[in-house]
Design an enzyme around this catalytic site. Structure first.
Site, PDB file in Angstrom:
ATOM      1  N   ALA A  19      -2.440  -1.756  -5.354  1.00 44.70           N
ATOM      2  CA  ALA A  19      -1.512  -1.855  -6.481  1.00 44.70           C
ATOM      3  C   ALA A  19      -1.643  -3.250  -7.080  1.00 44.70           C
ATOM      4  CB  ALA A  19      -0.089  -1.616  -5.996  1.00 44.70           C
ATOM      5  N   CYS A  20      -1.089  -3.435  -8.268  1.00 38.01           N
ATOM      6  CA  CYS A  20      -1.075  -4.740  -8.926  1.00 38.01           C
ATOM      7  C   CYS A  20      -0.545  -5.791  -7.953  1.00 38.01           C
ATOM      8  CB  CYS A  20      -0.164  -4.678 -10.157  1.00 38.01           C
ATOM      9  SG  CYS A  20       0.099  -6.268 -10.958  1.00 38.01           S
ATOM     10  N   PRO A  21      -1.150  -6.944  -7.800  1.00 36.06           N
ATOM     11  CA  PRO A  21      -2.263  -7.504  -8.562  1.00 36.06           C
ATOM     12  C   PRO A  21      -3.635  -7.281  -7.934  1.00 36.06           C
ATOM     13  CG  PRO A  21      -1.353  -9.221  -7.181  1.00 36.06           C
ATOM     14  CD  PRO A  21      -0.606  -7.957  -6.851  1.00 36.06           C
TER      15      PRO A  21
END
Lengths: 83, 141
Positions: A21-23
């Protein structure tokens, strides 16, 4: 570029960041782009919605060319040309 | 072009806010910013060798009763630990981690060796003030 043109690109480097997932995808893209040459094409595979906007913005800011995003089933592929 | 500078006053010793700091730090690293982190009171405890990687020793800042759910969810999403975020940011860009001398002493950390290897030095408050004056982005977490 159209979806067909994107799919037809010869890719020099492929980064599969679907597991993060982000980042995560952004970090992986940043590290990978350092390993290719100017003018090379890189694709980043991701299923993270925030990444869809993050990577094009980051790429343009850093002088790389964002070529487009190809939709796949359950994920997408972002294409960049290194500046 | 000279890199933009970020100055982070890191006060928190809680696992949720440290994770947020790690995500922001990742963004700064990917953007080639130079980052100075000043590890203040509660954060200095989290940077101690016997505590940093042990989430059971770190509190939650908010929703304290949901700590387990929070940690399980991060793991499921394959999110790095706060220490891993900091470490990776240091590998990507110029990140300096400064431990506040007073903060170290509060948690029985007199020497740099008492803290995880990511810490660069132990400093006084004037260094933070100078860095904050010179930074393009200032954060307090």
């Amino acid at each position: 570029m159209t979806q067909e043109e994107l799919q037809a690109l010869t890719v020099n480097k492929s980064v599969d960041a679907r597991g993060t997932a982000c980042p995560g995808p952004l970090l992986e893209a940043k590290k990978a782009i350092g390993t290719i040459g100017s003018g090379d094409i890189m694709e980043i595979l991701s299923a993270d919605e925030g990444t869809k906007r993050d990577i094009p913005k980051w790429a343009n800011k850093k002088g790389h060319e964002y070529l487009g995003t190809a939709e796949e089933s359950g994920y997408f592929k972002i294409y960049l040309k290194k500046g | 072009m000279e890199n933009k500078k970020m100055c982070l006053a890191l006060f928190t010793g809680s696992v949720d806010k440290l994770t947020a700091a790690g995500v922001i730090l990742s963004g700064a690293a990917v953007d080639d910013m130079d980052v100075d982190i000043y590890v203040l009171l509660q954060a200095a405890r989290a940077f101690k060798k016997d505590i940093a990687d042990d989430s059971s020793k770190l509190p939650m800042a908010e929703n304290v009763d949901l700590k387990e759910e929070f940690l399980v969810s991060l793991k499921k999403l394959n999110v790095k630990t706060w220490v891993e975020f900091f470490k990776e940011a240091k590998e990507i860009t110029n990140v300096k981690i400064h431990i506040c001398g007073l903060a170290g002493k509060v948690w029985d950390g007199e020497k740099l060796d008492d803290f995880i290897d990511l810490a660069d030095d132990i400093v006084g408050i004037s260094e933070y003030i100078t860095a904050a004056q010179e930074a393009d982005v200032n954060l307090f977490i």
